[in-house]
Design a protein around this motif. Structure first.
Motif, PDB file in Angstrom:
ATOM      1  N   HIS A  20       0.859  -1.192   0.000  1.00  0.00           N
ATOM      2  CA  HIS A  20       0.000   0.000   0.000  1.00  0.00           C
ATOM      3  C   HIS A  20       0.886   1.230   0.000  1.00  0.00           C
ATOM      4  O   HIS A  20       2.100   1.132   0.201  1.00  0.00           O
ATOM      5  CB  HIS A  20      -0.882   0.007   1.263  1.00  0.00           C
ATOM      6  CG  HIS A  20      -0.072   0.179   2.515  1.00  0.00           C
ATOM      7  ND1 HIS A  20       0.619  -0.868   3.105  1.00  0.00           N
ATOM      8  CD2 HIS A  20       0.222   1.274   3.268  1.00  0.00           C
ATOM      9  CE1 HIS A  20       1.272  -0.423   4.164  1.00  0.00           C
ATOM     10  NE2 HIS A  20       1.055   0.878   4.281  1.00  0.00           N
ATOM     11  N   ASP A  47       1.101   5.245   1.856  1.00  0.00           N
ATOM     12  CA  ASP A  47       0.544   5.891   3.043  1.00  0.00           C
ATOM     13  C   ASP A  47      -0.331   7.092   2.682  1.00  0.00           C
ATOM     14  O   ASP A  47      -1.186   7.487   3.455  1.00  0.00           O
ATOM     15  CB  ASP A  47       1.664   6.294   4.004  1.00  0.00           C
ATOM     16  CG  ASP A  47       2.264   5.065   4.690  1.00  0.00           C
ATOM     17  OD1 ASP A  47       1.722   3.951   4.511  1.00  0.00           O
ATOM     18  OD2 ASP A  47       3.268   5.220   5.401  1.00  0.00           O
ATOM     19  N   HIS A  72       4.634  -0.258  -0.143  1.00  0.00           N
ATOM     20  CA  HIS A  72       5.391  -1.068   0.813  1.00  0.00           C
ATOM     21  C   HIS A  72       4.440  -2.044   1.496  1.00  0.00           C
ATOM     22  O   HIS A  72       3.251  -1.756   1.641  1.00  0.00           O
ATOM     23  CB  HIS A  72       6.125  -0.194   1.835  1.00  0.00           C
ATOM     24  CG  HIS A  72       5.225   0.752   2.579  1.00  0.00           C
ATOM     25  ND1 HIS A  72       4.864   1.993   2.083  1.00  0.00           N
ATOM     26  CD2 HIS A  72       4.591   0.630   3.772  1.00  0.00           C
ATOM     27  CE1 HIS A  72       4.068   2.588   2.936  1.00  0.00           C
ATOM     28  NE2 HIS A  72       3.873   1.790   3.970  1.00  0.00           N
ATOM     29  N   ARG A  87       4.661  10.205  11.697  1.00  0.00           N
ATOM     30  CA  ARG A  87       4.386  11.004  10.498  1.00  0.00           C
ATOM     31  C   ARG A  87       3.953  12.411  10.875  1.00  0.00           C
ATOM     32  O   ARG A  87       3.568  12.671  12.015  1.00  0.00           O
ATOM     33  CB  ARG A  87       3.262  10.353   9.677  1.00  0.00           C
ATOM     34  CG  ARG A  87       3.572   8.945   9.167  1.00  0.00           C
ATOM     35  CD  ARG A  87       2.429   8.413   8.327  1.00  0.00           C
ATOM     36  NE  ARG A  87       2.647   7.042   7.889  1.00  0.00           N
ATOM     37  CZ  ARG A  87       2.421   5.966   8.638  1.00  0.00           C
ATOM     38  NH1 ARG A  87       1.954   6.100   9.872  1.00  0.00           N
ATOM     39  NH2 ARG A  87       2.655   4.769   8.168  1.00  0.00           N
TER      40      ARG A  87
HETATM   41 FE   LIG Z   1       2.391   2.090   5.346  1.00  0.00          FE
END
Ligand SMILES: [Fe+2]
Ligand SMILES: O=C(O)CCC(=O)C(=O)O
Length: 242
Positions: free
Chosen positions: A113, A115, A179, A223
């Motif tokens: 996927h 992010d 990833h 993040r």
């Molecule tokens: Fe991820």
């Protein structure tokens, strides 16, 4: 990025990934695992192939974070160390404001996927408990190779994340690649020919036989959410005060 982080560049990933083994100590790892395990059970979201905690809270439908401090156990020492290394120096808030905690039992993983655009394109992952391989797929080749059975093509890169390590991924690696982590009870075909951060590993001996058995592995993924609503505006989001 600062000099120290430059020394941690994963060369085949052309400046978009950095790996630091022994980023936290064994005592720090033990404390973090204890904190992760001691949160009230409803804090966990149970997914079919892993479970997850979201700090300080899930994003709204419009990908907005309701501003709230991260708990101190996620801040100290990790975010302090990020500051020393300049990890988030170019991010809009210059510091992470959001952390996902993922826990994988042997046999569990996460489908390839991306992010996505809610975040500044940089993710910093601290691994706890056990090593695991993160697979990186080119977006296009992934689509071409994926069959009707939802199988995935071969990973373009494989990153071995040791316990207590830091992995930083950013830029094109964040935007143009997917990833994932295989749902496997062993990580196999390990070695300098297939693991792109092999030279940066803290310890190679456990992997020189070419495989390692999966154990419970926890990741803390930091993040910077781009859209943040200050608490003064929160009521608007909740449909309250005008
Ligand atoms: Fe991820
Ligand atoms: O556990 C990891 O290292 C990866 C987690 C991940 O990809 C995510 O939370 O988006």
């Amino acid at each position: 990025m600062s000099y120290d982080l430059d020394a941690a560049r994963i060369a085949p990933l052309s400046g978009d990934a950095f790996y630091i083994s022994d980023f936290i100590s064994e005592d720090e790892e033990a404390l973090l695992m204890q904190k992760v395990q001691s949160v009230p059970l409803p804090r966990w979201t149970h997914l079919s192939h892993r479970r997850l905690q979201t700090w300080p809270s899930a994003l709204t439908k419009s990908n907005t974070l309701l501003s709230s401090p991260l708990p101190s156990w996620l801040t100290n020492p990790i975010i302090h160390r990020f500051k020393e290394l300049g990890v988030f120096a170019n991010a809009p808030h210059t510091t992470p404001n959001h952390v996902l905690v993922n826990e994988y039992q042997p046999g569990q993983g996460i489908m390839p996927h991306e992010d996505g655009a809610a975040y500044y394109p940089l993710v910093a992952t601290v691994s706890l408990g056990a090593p695991i391989v993160l697979d990186i797929y080119e977006k296009d080749s992934h689509q071409l190779d994926a069959g009707a059975d939802d199988s995935h093509g071969k990973p373009r890169f494989r990153i071995l994340q040791e316990r207590r390590s830091l992995l930083v991924m950013r830029g094109k690696l964040y935007t143009d690649f997917l990833h994932g982590i295989a749902e496997s009870t062993r990580d196999e075909d390990l070695g300098p020919h297939s693991i792109c951060n092999w030279d940066l590993l803290g310890e190679k001996a456990p992997y020189e036989g070419g495989w390692v058995v999966r154990e419970t592995r926890t990741s803390l993924t930091y993040r910077d959410v781009l859209k943040v609503a200050k608490m003064g505006n929160t009521l608007k989001f909740l449909g309250g005060a005008k």
